[in-house]
Scaffold this active site. Sequence first.
Site, mmCIF file in Angstrom:
data_model
loop_
_atom_site.group_PDB
_atom_site.id
_atom_site.type_symbol
_atom_site.label_atom_id
_atom_site.label_comp_id
_atom_site.label_asym_id
_atom_site.label_seq_id
_atom_site.Cartn_x
_atom_site.Cartn_y
_atom_site.Cartn_z
ATOM 1 C CB CYS A 84 -125.177 24.136 -28.315
ATOM 2 S SG CYS A 84 -126.772 24.868 -28.685
ATOM 3 C CG ASP A 261 -123.647 17.453 -31.468
ATOM 4 O OD1 ASP A 261 -123.834 18.449 -30.736
ATOM 5 O OD2 ASP A 261 -124.554 16.666 -31.789
ATOM 6 C CG HIS A 263 -126.007 19.477 -28.488
ATOM 7 N ND1 HIS A 263 -125.627 19.943 -29.735
ATOM 8 C CD2 HIS A 263 -126.895 20.377 -28.002
ATOM 9 C CE1 HIS A 263 -126.274 21.065 -29.992
ATOM 10 N NE2 HIS A 263 -127.052 21.354 -28.963
#
Length: 465
Positions: A84, A261, A263
């Site tokens: 990430c 993000d 993820h």
Amino acid sequence: MDSVFEAYLGPDGMLAGAVAGAVGEPDDIPKVNTTVWVLGKRYNAIQEIDLIRRDIQSRLWCTYRRGFVPLGAPQLTTDKGWGCMLRCGQMVLAQALIDLHLGRDWFWTPEVRDSTYLKIVNRFEDSRKSYFSIHQIALMGDSEDKKVGQWFGPNTVAQVLKKLVRYDDWCSIVVHVAMDNTIVTDDIYSLCLEKPNNDESWKPLLLIIPLRLGLSEINPIYIPALKSCFELVGSCGMIGGRPNQALYFVGYVDDEVLYLDPHTTQRSGSVGQKTSQDEVDFDATFHQRYAGRISFQQMDPSMAMCFLCKSRLSFEVLLDNLRTQVLAACTQPLLEITKSRSTEWVSTSAGIESNFTTLNTAGLVNFNACSTSTTASSAASSDATNSNTPRTTIVKTIGTSARATGAAEAAAIIENYKNRCNRTISSCDSEDFENVNHIHATGLTSNGCDANLEGDSDEDFEIIS
């Protein structure tokens, strides 16, 4: 679809948990008459909501991928669970390249086939031949003592990007990482000016400033200054996150920070020249229309601010804005700006030893005239191992302690500190970020997001220049 993908996106592709009111209506931006800042641009939350979303969508959204060419000795085919922060590094570099080559006012559409845009997005595909792929970043991380599959911190990914951009002549950008919360202008002029007296010889600069603004949570006195950073021209956002989760911060609204993000686990592929429907569809996976938002207080205190300076003038304007807007916004300075390195400014163990030689030559440290003081020695040793103590303070502390202790004790203190400085990290670096907030194990390390992986780096891999 992957569980991470399902957790992040709803069945209609909206942000999970971002539905308020009508079904499918995102709650990415609060529906109040307030100001929204996105990478140096100001919007009205109600009147310009479509422009805000177009702006967010035009940033390159780099996420977990699966099914790419095997990476490293463990032959990993996904970065789910460990990549990430690497993806956040990709996003900030992609933003700098888009701003530099396409301009801050450029907007992406599904139909865009601009050759410059395609050159940029191709550089972030998960391929060994892509300059800034997950392969390149993960394998270059070995030079920062990070094995393939280990979690990076903000400074580590910055150091890797600094090295990788040197291999890509087209990108026309250099990266400077301002260590120890300090911008040393002489270092930047030396890096960016090919001809010292010719401003036209300036090489565009991505300035990355790693910071640590608290131990386990962000100190609220710095929040006004962080807001000011998003308002500056040339802002490329911040790489950081919340505990156990790296995020790319792109702006703010009221007391909440906006982010992209990484993820979400998506398939690997190639955008190519967007001549086939598959390439068109794959290009769309690099763009997310809706930002997430969290309170500033939820941010992890370890982060890195990023700015693009296209010219010497823009760099000097940035310095002026940092002084007058950012530093003026908080009671404790967020960072320092200095022309040159202090004689006590050190960033490596070798620097510490030479520093102590200088101190001893000047008569400030006289090991032969020391009297024992256990208290002073303990205090200096404690400071030397405190991740929040600036190095200059540590040097002064150890110097003071050396006058009051024996040479052996002072040498032990120096060695203790040297052990913390054998890599290109600072007191606000990734190592602190991981040790405080993340699961850290020997071998490969998971950031607590997903997987437990094992293995080593790929020794046969070479940078393609």
